[in-house]
Design an enzyme around this catalytic site. Sequence first.
Site, PDB file in Angstrom:
ATOM      1  N   GLN A  53       0.764  -1.105   0.119  1.00  0.00           N
ATOM      2  CA  GLN A  53      -0.098   0.033   0.261  1.00  0.00           C
ATOM      3  C   GLN A  53       0.736   1.073   0.090  1.00  0.00           C
ATOM      4  OE1 GLN A  53      -3.744  -0.324   2.450  1.00  0.00           O
ATOM      5  NE2 GLN A  53      -2.213  -1.250   3.774  1.00  0.00           N
ATOM      6  N   VAL A  78       3.555   4.003  -1.055  1.00  0.00           N
ATOM      7  CA  VAL A  78       3.933   4.949  -2.281  1.00  0.00           C
ATOM      8  C   VAL A  78       5.201   5.394  -2.220  1.00  0.00           C
ATOM      9  CG1 VAL A  78       1.232   5.359  -2.588  1.00  0.00           C
ATOM     10  CG2 VAL A  78       3.021   6.805  -0.968  1.00  0.00           C
ATOM     11  N   HIS A  90      -1.604   1.590  -4.388  1.00  0.00           N
ATOM     12  CA  HIS A  90      -1.689   2.993  -4.115  1.00  0.00           C
ATOM     13  C   HIS A  90      -0.915   3.917  -5.082  1.00  0.00           C
ATOM     14  CE1 HIS A  90      -4.095   2.017  -0.213  1.00  0.00           C
ATOM     15  NE2 HIS A  90      -4.728   1.577  -1.226  1.00  0.00           N
ATOM     16  N   CYS A 101      -0.803  13.538 -15.615  1.00  0.00           N
ATOM     17  CA  CYS A 101      -1.293  14.755 -16.023  1.00  0.00           C
ATOM     18  C   CYS A 101      -2.892  14.356 -15.786  1.00  0.00           C
ATOM     19  CB  CYS A 101      -1.005  14.958 -17.724  1.00  0.00           C
ATOM     20  SG  CYS A 101      -2.052  16.306 -18.292  1.00  0.00           S
ATOM     21  N   CYS A 109      -4.216  14.878 -20.082  1.00  0.00           N
ATOM     22  CA  CYS A 109      -3.881  13.714 -20.777  1.00  0.00           C
ATOM     23  C   CYS A 109      -3.605  12.376 -20.248  1.00  0.00           C
ATOM     24  CB  CYS A 109      -2.824  14.032 -21.939  1.00  0.00           C
ATOM     25  SG  CYS A 109      -1.236  14.121 -21.322  1.00  0.00           S
ATOM     26  N   SER A 119      -2.816  -1.454   9.107  1.00  0.00           N
ATOM     27  CA  SER A 119      -3.756  -1.226  10.547  1.00  0.00           C
ATOM     28  C   SER A 119      -4.943  -1.886   9.655  1.00  0.00           C
ATOM     29  CB  SER A 119      -4.048   0.328  10.429  1.00  0.00           C
ATOM     30  OG  SER A 119      -4.492   0.870   9.499  1.00  0.00           O
ATOM     31  N   GLU A 179       1.205  -3.616  17.075  1.00  0.00           N
ATOM     32  CA  GLU A 179      -0.017  -3.892  18.153  1.00  0.00           C
ATOM     33  C   GLU A 179      -0.943  -4.771  17.227  1.00  0.00           C
ATOM     34  OE1 GLU A 179      -0.856   0.362  18.368  1.00  0.00           O
ATOM     35  OE2 GLU A 179      -2.195   0.287  16.661  1.00  0.00           O
TER      36      GLU A 179
END
Length: 242
Positions: free
Chosen positions: A102, A104, A120, A128, A131, A191, A217
């Site tokens: 996930q 980036v 992601h 753009c 286009c 998470s 956790e």
Amino acid sequence: MKDEKILKAKDIVKEATSITVLTGAGISAESGVPTFRGKDGLWKNFRPEDLATPQAFARNPKLVWEWYEWRRKLVKEARPNPGHLALVKLEEEKPKFTLITQNVDGLHKMAGNKNIVELHGNLWQIRCTRCGSVEEDFNVPLEKIPPECKKCGGIGRPNVVWFGEIIPMSIIERAIKSIKECQVMLIVGTSGVVEPAASLGLLAKQTGKVVIEVNLEPTLNSTLYDLTILGKSGEVLPLIVY
Ligand code: NAD
Ligand code: ZN
């Protein structure tokens, strides 16, 4: 930290010939890239949910780009940590390996993983809005924000999937296929609040896979999984893989 759960995970991973991994922001935390929900995740008191949306960009593209400039700078200074590197070793060892992320930040690629599905998108790509062409740009800061498309002069946006946007079907399909075909799935540093992380873990369980979670956790989905190992991914993953 060599407790029983780690030894069990190590055995399961050792036996498997086909592994799919899903990573979230937690795996990059030890590289100095804050998670969205951690203590350093806020920028100028804006919540990510208020900036990472098409509406926020339409309202104020410069503000959204200023936030991305801050994130790009953080990531540019970051280097892969032992958690990322353990996943490179895993890919080298296993006949079939897919890394769904996930994130980036591009750190898995920098570390050396090859078969990566970026759910992601990527912070270093600019798309753009007119286009649709996509360019890589590693400059921090950018020459101009918002950046202009070299082909048509349209406004560029980060080539990432924002809240309320849809992940391209071809990408989801690659992720699903890799889960259906694996024996073991590792879920690291996510998470599970942001979809499709939760559904992908569920799919693994529904199709009979062994699922091992590594997180600081317990998460909302921990009870679904076979094994949850609590700890930092930069410490736990090397213990499982080497
Ligand atoms: P999240 O911020 O919702 O959750 C991060 C998870 O990582 C938490 O469960 C936390 O307990 C765990 N964690 C934190 N430090 C850890 C460590 N050292 N070892 C193991 N686990 C650790 O992140 P998410 O679930 O990935 O989703 C947030 C969204 O934000 C994603 O869509 C992603 O695109 C984006 N995001 C990306 C980056 C990045 O690219 N590095 C950073 C922040 C947010
Ligand atoms: Zn253009």
